[in-house]
Design an enzyme around this catalytic site. Sequence first.
Site, PDB file in Angstrom:
ATOM      1  N   LYS A 146       0.851  -1.177   0.000  1.00 18.02           N
ATOM      2  CA  LYS A 146       0.000   0.000   0.000  1.00 18.02           C
ATOM      3  C   LYS A 146       0.901   1.247   0.000  1.00 18.02           C
ATOM      4  O   LYS A 146       2.062   1.170   0.392  1.00 18.02           O
ATOM      5  CB  LYS A 146      -0.942  -0.022   1.219  1.00 18.02           C
ATOM      6  CG  LYS A 146      -0.229   0.030   2.586  1.00 18.02           C
ATOM      7  CD  LYS A 146      -0.152   1.418   3.121  1.00 18.02           C
ATOM      8  CE  LYS A 146       0.534   1.455   4.471  1.00 18.02           C
ATOM      9  NZ  LYS A 146       0.769   2.798   4.949  1.00 18.02           N
ATOM     10  N   HIS A 176       0.021  -5.157   6.029  1.00 14.76           N
ATOM     11  CA  HIS A 176       0.793  -5.783   7.107  1.00 14.76           C
ATOM     12  C   HIS A 176       0.287  -5.371   8.485  1.00 14.76           C
ATOM     13  O   HIS A 176       0.691  -5.948   9.493  1.00 14.76           O
ATOM     14  CB  HIS A 176       2.278  -5.410   6.976  1.00 14.76           C
ATOM     15  CG  HIS A 176       2.541  -3.947   7.145  1.00 14.76           C
ATOM     16  ND1 HIS A 176       2.568  -3.076   6.075  1.00 14.76           N
ATOM     17  CD2 HIS A 176       2.776  -3.195   8.240  1.00 14.76           C
ATOM     18  CE1 HIS A 176       2.822  -1.852   6.510  1.00 14.76           C
ATOM     19  NE2 HIS A 176       2.939  -1.903   7.826  1.00 14.76           N
ATOM     20  N   GLU A 214       0.417   6.785  17.854  1.00 22.53           N
ATOM     21  CA  GLU A 214       1.795   6.371  18.091  1.00 22.53           C
ATOM     22  C   GLU A 214       2.586   7.480  18.784  1.00 22.53           C
ATOM     23  O   GLU A 214       2.323   8.664  18.572  1.00 22.53           O
ATOM     24  CB  GLU A 214       2.489   6.052  16.768  1.00 22.53           C
ATOM     25  CG  GLU A 214       1.848   4.964  15.941  1.00 22.53           C
ATOM     26  CD  GLU A 214       2.596   4.740  14.642  1.00 22.53           C
ATOM     27  OE1 GLU A 214       3.499   3.884  14.617  1.00 22.53           O
ATOM     28  OE2 GLU A 214       2.282   5.435  13.658  1.00 22.53           O
ATOM     29  N   ASP A 233      -2.009   7.043   4.888  1.00 17.79           N
ATOM     30  CA  ASP A 233      -1.093   6.048   5.439  1.00 17.79           C
ATOM     31  C   ASP A 233      -1.804   5.051   6.348  1.00 17.79           C
ATOM     32  O   ASP A 233      -1.506   3.858   6.309  1.00 17.79           O
ATOM     33  CB  ASP A 233       0.021   6.754   6.222  1.00 17.79           C
ATOM     34  CG  ASP A 233       1.049   5.783   6.770  1.00 17.79           C
ATOM     35  OD1 ASP A 233       1.519   4.917   6.007  1.00 17.79           O
ATOM     36  OD2 ASP A 233       1.386   5.878   7.971  1.00 17.79           O
ATOM     37  N   HIS A 238      -5.374   0.758   6.495  1.00 19.29           N
ATOM     38  CA  HIS A 238      -5.417  -0.151   7.643  1.00 19.29           C
ATOM     39  C   HIS A 238      -6.701  -0.056   8.470  1.00 19.29           C
ATOM     40  O   HIS A 238      -7.353  -1.068   8.730  1.00 19.29           O
ATOM     41  CB  HIS A 238      -4.218   0.113   8.549  1.00 19.29           C
ATOM     42  CG  HIS A 238      -2.900  -0.042   7.868  1.00 19.29           C
ATOM     43  ND1 HIS A 238      -2.625  -1.071   7.005  1.00 19.29           N
ATOM     44  CD2 HIS A 238      -1.771   0.720   7.917  1.00 19.29           C
ATOM     45  CE1 HIS A 238      -1.378  -0.958   6.551  1.00 19.29           C
ATOM     46  NE2 HIS A 238      -0.857   0.114   7.089  1.00 19.29           N
ATOM     47  N   LYS A 336       0.799  10.596  14.883  1.00 19.60           N
ATOM     48  CA  LYS A 336       2.189  10.383  15.286  1.00 19.60           C
ATOM     49  C   LYS A 336       2.598  11.389  16.355  1.00 19.60           C
ATOM     50  O   LYS A 336       1.986  12.445  16.506  1.00 19.60           O
ATOM     51  CB  LYS A 336       3.110  10.507  14.074  1.00 19.60           C
ATOM     52  CG  LYS A 336       2.979   9.356  13.094  1.00 19.60           C
ATOM     53  CD  LYS A 336       4.042   9.428  12.012  1.00 19.60           C
ATOM     54  CE  LYS A 336       4.014   8.176  11.144  1.00 19.60           C
ATOM     55  NZ  LYS A 336       4.375   6.961  11.902  1.00 19.60           N
TER      56      LYS A 336
END
Length: 465
Positions: A146, A176, A214, A233, A238, A336
């Site tokens: 991706k 993933h 994160e 992203d 995801h 982030k």
Amino acid sequence: MTTTQIQTLVVLGADGDLTRRLLLPGLASLLGSDWGDGRSIQLLGAGLSELSDKQWRGRVENAFADGGHGGNGGHGGHGGRVSRTAQRSHYRKCDVTSVEDLRSLLAECDGTPALFFALPPAITARACQALQLVELPEGTVLAMEKPLGTDRARARELNELVSTLVPETQVFRVDHFLGRSDVLNLLGTRFANRLLEPVWNNQHVESIEIVYDESLGLEGRAGYYDNAGALVDMLQSHLLQVMALLMMDPVSRVDEREVRDAKGQVLRATRLRGTPREASRRARYTAGAIGNHKLTAYSREPGVDASRQTETLAELTVEVDTWRWTGVPVLLRSGKALGRPRKEAVVTLKPTPHLPTGLLGHDTRDQITIGFKPARLALHLDVSGPGDPFGLETASPVAELAEGDLPAYGEVLAGILDGDPLLAVRGDNAEECWRIVEPVLDAWRDHEVPLDTYAAGSNGPRSWK
């Protein structure tokens, strides 16, 4: 599921960061496990860098060591397989958009190959165009990273192009974020417990949050991240996939067709909850600190173009417009450099219809929390307190869920090499994910939604509630 056994893993873009950091350590963990009953795999790397076989093997051995399997035998009974794979691996300088280079590369493969495109979307598309003029071995598998395209139209074009090369069951669009153990934890929690299914609908659920916050900052990924941002992203790929697994209808069996069909039904019914301005928020971190680690402002990170206004924190509220779920807001959030890492899905139930008179204390909402890292299941319930039996207190029993024996990329590669696309994103589902977020991306480009700021190490903008 293809019945052809993959014998060669060809990594296109083998000289890149993704291969070094994730793909090769994941392969080492797979080869060092009990996978495949000792089966051997040829590893063939291709890229534009000038690397000799010796230099390439050194890189492979170092990456394998990073995955916990060094070149001196590694861990467990299959350490020799790890070492042999590294020692027998080859590298070829190759223009992956050249028909002749690709034809020569495929001629070196032992048996049926899997081509792993560790490349940007535009280069992947050009490589697939070149592959149209190459005769692919029977059973060839294509694995793609991706983001899958750069918008819905490009994703559709790529899907149509790939469909001329191999059948859909031989295309692995890699996500993933969800490895096999994570997927099965979600499915097991959903469908193996009679307790949950009766309340898994809009009659009982008040809201759902799927969050992946994160503490890490950019970590040197400006080349990719500044062109993507948090929405593309994480949310576009995801978190929408997690949402689909969490909210899909029960399946009769766990296989790629049943699961991906059920996910597709959820994604096709998903829409924004309001206008892009009402349904989305975005922000970017400024200078700050997380513990003793100081972070510079995102806009001053090397390789960042501040004029792009790339967000590092994104929120999106959607609704799944079906009989089961209509009316339930679903918040997707990822960011982030945040001070409180949070990686979980939270299902909040509606309040009880009536709290009996005489019970004292705060009547909180019941919640079901499914943690991703670490994997866990927690229930948040009101119970009578130990001191005053009429007083309510919150109890939170927690069950630690089994972590997978392999890291995410090890599980992804197991699916690719075994020809099992359960973990792969199907082409139509990838297009639906772009459809959902495109109105927001358009609104952000037109500056209809402000770009807020937050200090690195905080929990987000102060104005956000």
